[in-house]
Design an enzyme around this catalytic site. Structure first.
Site, PDB file in Angstrom:
ATOM      1  N   HIS A   1       0.837  -1.204   0.000  1.00  0.00           N
ATOM      2  CA  HIS A   1       0.000   0.000   0.000  1.00  0.00           C
ATOM      3  C   HIS A   1       0.875   1.258   0.000  1.00  0.00           C
ATOM      4  CE1 HIS A   1      -3.383   2.619   1.542  1.00  0.00           C
ATOM      5  NE2 HIS A   1      -2.340   3.281   2.032  1.00  0.00           N
ATOM      6  N   GLU A   2       1.869   1.291   0.886  1.00  0.00           N
ATOM      7  CA  GLU A   2       2.721   2.478   0.983  1.00  0.00           C
ATOM      8  C   GLU A   2       3.597   2.642  -0.252  1.00  0.00           C
ATOM      9  OE1 GLU A   2       2.337   4.748   3.146  1.00  0.00           O
ATOM     10  OE2 GLU A   2       0.841   3.607   4.248  1.00  0.00           O
TER      11      GLU A   2
ATOM     12  N   HIS B   1       1.884   4.406  -3.095  1.00  0.00           N
ATOM     13  CA  HIS B   1       1.857   5.869  -3.002  1.00  0.00           C
ATOM     14  C   HIS B   1       3.086   6.470  -3.700  1.00  0.00           C
ATOM     15  CE1 HIS B   1      -1.640   6.352  -0.562  1.00  0.00           C
ATOM     16  NE2 HIS B   1      -1.146   5.800   0.525  1.00  0.00           N
TER      17      HIS B   1
ATOM     18  N   GLU C   1      -6.076   6.990  -0.945  1.00  0.00           N
ATOM     19  CA  GLU C   1      -5.983   5.832  -0.053  1.00  0.00           C
ATOM     20  C   GLU C   1      -6.721   4.634  -0.650  1.00  0.00           C
ATOM     21  OE1 GLU C   1      -4.019   5.567   2.390  1.00  0.00           O
ATOM     22  OE2 GLU C   1      -3.424   7.674   2.393  1.00  0.00           O
TER      23      GLU C   1
END
Length: 306
Positions: free
Chosen positions: A140-141, A144, A215
């Site tokens: 997930h990070e 980004h 997100e």
């Protein structure tokens, strides 16, 4: 270099529109300050200085604020191993890996681009998550960074930071100005405060609208990259529940960085602050992951959906 994270056209459009609108707001804001303060040199120097510091040193500022430090493979071999595998699957440069000695379970990515990125996790997160859950959070990070929305949020938040600094400066200069105040000074003070407050409010709304979508985009990209949406859903549920049990007073410092976190640092009773959250609700995130899980089916394997 293009990574193998699934691209998100809607995210790209939203980032472009947000930056465009904030750019217009920035020009209007600087012009208004020049007219009110009658000193373009002071306004331009301060604005450029804050923007430069936020863009170039955002990673160091975030790490310092959250007590994070860069760690080598020898100290955290399992953490580095997961990041190595994900970067290999995603075909992207490996960021610096950092650990924050906080019990609050969370993670964040920062940095101006993929070659100058930092991925930080707290010791509280490492203690609580299983390996597949940790992989989902780190994916997930990393998304980004791959989608470049970390840099966009950093630049976008600059205007709000600048407006907030000006409001504080004007307030304290007026508060301690004493006898030096006159009618013209009071008018300029009120005008600067009003313009800055309006700019802060508009940038606040724009940034949070973008943040909530990014997100969801990161959850989607991570689930497709790893092929295990259920692991990410499990991590979300576990981390959100554990943060909810931490007293709000212990989370106040962390809340300033909510836009960068895997999940926001809300206490047991977030109240009205959730209406202005940087993240979508847990229910929204879990519903999306459930849909992706159904689409992938049980045969999904890591990397097969990119």
């Amino acid at each position: 270099m293009q990574s193998r994270f699934r691209s998100d056209r809607q995210l790209t459009v939203r980032m472009t529109v947000t930056l465009f609108l904030l750019g217009l707001l920035y020009v209007a804001f600087v012009a208004a300050l020049i007219v009110l303060l009658k000193s373009w040199v002071l306004v331009v120097v301060v604005a450029a200085g804050v923007l430069g510091a936020q863009y170039w040193f955002s990673d160091r500022i975030a790490l310092y604020a959250m007590h994070g430090r860069i760690v080598e493979r020898e100290e955290y071999p399992q953490l580095h191993g997961v990041v190595d595998r994900l970067c290999a699957v995603a075909d992207m440069p490996k960021p610096l890996v950092a650990v924050s000695d906080l019990d609050m379970p969370n993670a964040f990515a920062t940095g101006r681009n993929a070659d100058h990125a930092v991925l930080c996790v707290t010791t509280g997160l490492l203690r609580r998550l299983q390996p597949d859950e940790l992989e989902g959070v780190l994916a997930h990070e990393l998304s980004h960074v791959a989608h470049k929305d970390v840099a966009v949020i950093t630049v976008a938040s600059f205007l709000g930071v600048l407006a907030g600094l000006i409001v504080r400066f004007a307030f304290y200069s007026q508060l301690f100005g004493g006898g030096r105040r006159d009618q013209n000074t009071a008018i300029v003070f009120v005008a600067v405060m009003s313009v800055s407050a309006a700019v802060y409010a508009i940038s606040f709304v724009l940034i949070r609208a973008l943040s909530r979508y990014r997100e969801l985009a990161a959850d989607r990209a991570a689930a497709l990259l790893t092929g295990r949406p259920s692991a990410l859903a499990s991590a979300l549920t576990k981390v959100t529940g554990d943060i909810g049990r931490i007293p709000t007073k212990d989370l106040r410092t962390a809340q300033a960085f909510n836009a960068f976190y895997f999940t926001p640092a809300f206490g047991a009773e977030p109240g009205i602050s959730k209406l202005f959250s940087t993240h979508p609700s847990l229910e929204q995130r879990l519903e999306q992951l459930a849909r992706i899980s159904a689409e992938l089916g049980e045969a999904a394997t890591p990397g097969n959906a990119v």
